[in-house]
Scaffold this motif. Structure first.
Motif, PDB file in Angstrom:
ATOM      1  N   LEU A   4       0.821  -1.211   0.000  1.00  0.00           N
ATOM      2  CA  LEU A   4       0.000   0.000   0.000  1.00  0.00           C
ATOM      3  C   LEU A   4       0.853   1.258   0.000  1.00  0.00           C
ATOM      4  CD1 LEU A   4      -2.808  -0.936   2.554  1.00  0.00           C
ATOM      5  CD2 LEU A   4      -2.996  -0.776   0.064  1.00  0.00           C
ATOM      6  N   THR A   5       1.938   1.234   0.739  1.00  0.00           N
ATOM      7  CA  THR A   5       2.825   2.392   0.796  1.00  0.00           C
ATOM      8  C   THR A   5       3.513   2.615  -0.546  1.00  0.00           C
ATOM      9  OG1 THR A   5       3.189   1.975   3.140  1.00  0.00           O
ATOM     10  CG2 THR A   5       4.752   3.416   2.048  1.00  0.00           C
ATOM     11  N   ILE A   6       3.912   1.553  -1.210  1.00  0.00           N
ATOM     12  CA  ILE A   6       4.546   1.685  -2.522  1.00  0.00           C
ATOM     13  C   ILE A   6       3.555   2.227  -3.543  1.00  0.00           C
ATOM     14  CG2 ILE A   6       5.536   0.365  -4.439  1.00  0.00           C
ATOM     15  CD1 ILE A   6       6.859  -1.431  -2.289  1.00  0.00           C
ATOM     16  N   ILE A   7       2.328   1.731  -3.516  1.00  0.00           N
ATOM     17  CA  ILE A   7       1.297   2.230  -4.437  1.00  0.00           C
ATOM     18  C   ILE A   7       1.041   3.707  -4.181  1.00  0.00           C
ATOM     19  CG2 ILE A   7      -1.156   2.074  -5.027  1.00  0.00           C
ATOM     20  CD1 ILE A   7      -0.892  -0.976  -4.510  1.00  0.00           C
ATOM     21  N   TRP A   8       0.912   4.083  -2.902  1.00  0.00           N
ATOM     22  CA  TRP A   8       0.694   5.490  -2.545  1.00  0.00           C
ATOM     23  C   TRP A   8       1.850   6.363  -3.023  1.00  0.00           C
ATOM     24  CZ3 TRP A   8       3.680   8.329   0.986  1.00  0.00           C
ATOM     25  CH2 TRP A   8       3.195   9.598   1.265  1.00  0.00           C
ATOM     26  N   ALA A   9       3.080   5.920  -2.795  1.00  0.00           N
ATOM     27  CA  ALA A   9       4.254   6.702  -3.196  1.00  0.00           C
ATOM     28  C   ALA A   9       4.320   6.864  -4.713  1.00  0.00           C
ATOM     29  CB  ALA A   9       5.520   6.042  -2.675  1.00  0.00           C
ATOM     30  N   CYS A  10       3.985   5.837  -5.450  1.00  0.00           N
ATOM     31  CA  CYS A  10       3.983   5.932  -6.914  1.00  0.00           C
ATOM     32  C   CYS A  10       2.918   6.907  -7.402  1.00  0.00           C
ATOM     33  CB  CYS A  10       3.764   4.559  -7.540  1.00  0.00           C
ATOM     34  SG  CYS A  10       5.169   3.448  -7.350  1.00  0.00           S
ATOM     35  N   ALA A  11       1.743   6.858  -6.813  1.00  0.00           N
ATOM     36  CA  ALA A  11       0.672   7.779  -7.200  1.00  0.00           C
ATOM     37  C   ALA A  11       1.058   9.221  -6.896  1.00  0.00           C
ATOM     38  CB  ALA A  11      -0.630   7.406  -6.492  1.00  0.00           C
ATOM     39  N   VAL A  12       1.669   9.444  -5.738  1.00  0.00           N
ATOM     40  CA  VAL A  12       2.097  10.791  -5.365  1.00  0.00           C
ATOM     41  C   VAL A  12       3.194  11.276  -6.307  1.00  0.00           C
ATOM     42  CG1 VAL A  12       3.249  12.146  -3.572  1.00  0.00           C
ATOM     43  CG2 VAL A  12       1.398  10.593  -2.966  1.00  0.00           C
ATOM     44  N   LEU A  14       3.833  10.341  -9.392  1.00  0.00           N
ATOM     45  CA  LEU A  14       3.267  10.601 -10.711  1.00  0.00           C
ATOM     46  C   LEU A  14       2.514  11.925 -10.732  1.00  0.00           C
ATOM     47  CD1 LEU A  14       2.631   9.615 -13.589  1.00  0.00           C
ATOM     48  CD2 LEU A  14       0.596   8.532 -12.633  1.00  0.00           C
ATOM     49  N   ASN A  15       1.691  12.172  -9.734  1.00  0.00           N
ATOM     50  CA  ASN A  15       0.940  13.422  -9.678  1.00  0.00           C
ATOM     51  C   ASN A  15       1.862  14.621  -9.497  1.00  0.00           C
ATOM     52  OD1 ASN A  15      -2.202  13.198  -9.626  1.00  0.00           O
ATOM     53  ND2 ASN A  15      -1.409  11.371  -8.644  1.00  0.00           N
ATOM     54  N   PHE A  16       2.936  14.470  -8.738  1.00  0.00           N
ATOM     55  CA  PHE A  16       3.899  15.556  -8.552  1.00  0.00           C
ATOM     56  C   PHE A  16       4.595  15.886  -9.864  1.00  0.00           C
ATOM     57  CE2 PHE A  16       8.112  17.191  -7.507  1.00  0.00           C
ATOM     58  CZ  PHE A  16       7.754  18.291  -6.731  1.00  0.00           C
ATOM     59  N   TRP A  34      -1.516  18.237  -6.101  1.00  0.00           N
ATOM     60  CA  TRP A  34      -1.008  16.899  -5.809  1.00  0.00           C
ATOM     61  C   TRP A  34      -1.021  16.621  -4.305  1.00  0.00           C
ATOM     62  CZ3 TRP A  34       3.322  16.371  -2.816  1.00  0.00           C
ATOM     63  CH2 TRP A  34       4.096  17.514  -2.631  1.00  0.00           C
ATOM     64  N   LEU A  35      -1.070  17.676  -3.485  1.00  0.00           N
ATOM     65  CA  LEU A  35      -1.145  17.471  -2.039  1.00  0.00           C
ATOM     66  C   LEU A  35      -2.466  16.818  -1.625  1.00  0.00           C
ATOM     67  CD1 LEU A  35       0.458  20.787  -0.782  1.00  0.00           C
ATOM     68  CD2 LEU A  35       1.439  18.499  -0.704  1.00  0.00           C
TER      69      LEU A  35
END
Length: 58
Positions: A4-12, A14-16, A34-35
């Motif tokens: 879950l943390t890896i998925i969250w970090a990738c989404a953040v 990408l949005n950044f 992105w925040l």
């Protein structure tokens, strides 16, 4: 929890990158939307981690 943390970090990330690209392309500061992607799910992950959910038992 790690997945879950890896998925969250990738989404953040990408949005950044998208936000940064748009800001540079139009040559003006864009509201850091992105925040909104990073904050709430990150807070949920932090609370889950603080309560020990997803961590191995000792």
């Amino acid at each position: 929890m790690r997945v879950l943390t890896i998925i969250w970090a990738c989404a953040v990330a990408l949005n950044f990158v998208i936000w940064g690209s748009v800001s540079l392309a139009i040559d003006e500061f864009v509201h850091p939307w992105w925040l909104y992607v990073a904050g709430p799910p990150g807070a949920v992950l932090a609370v889950l981690y603080a309560f020990g959910i997803g961590r191995p038992r000792r």
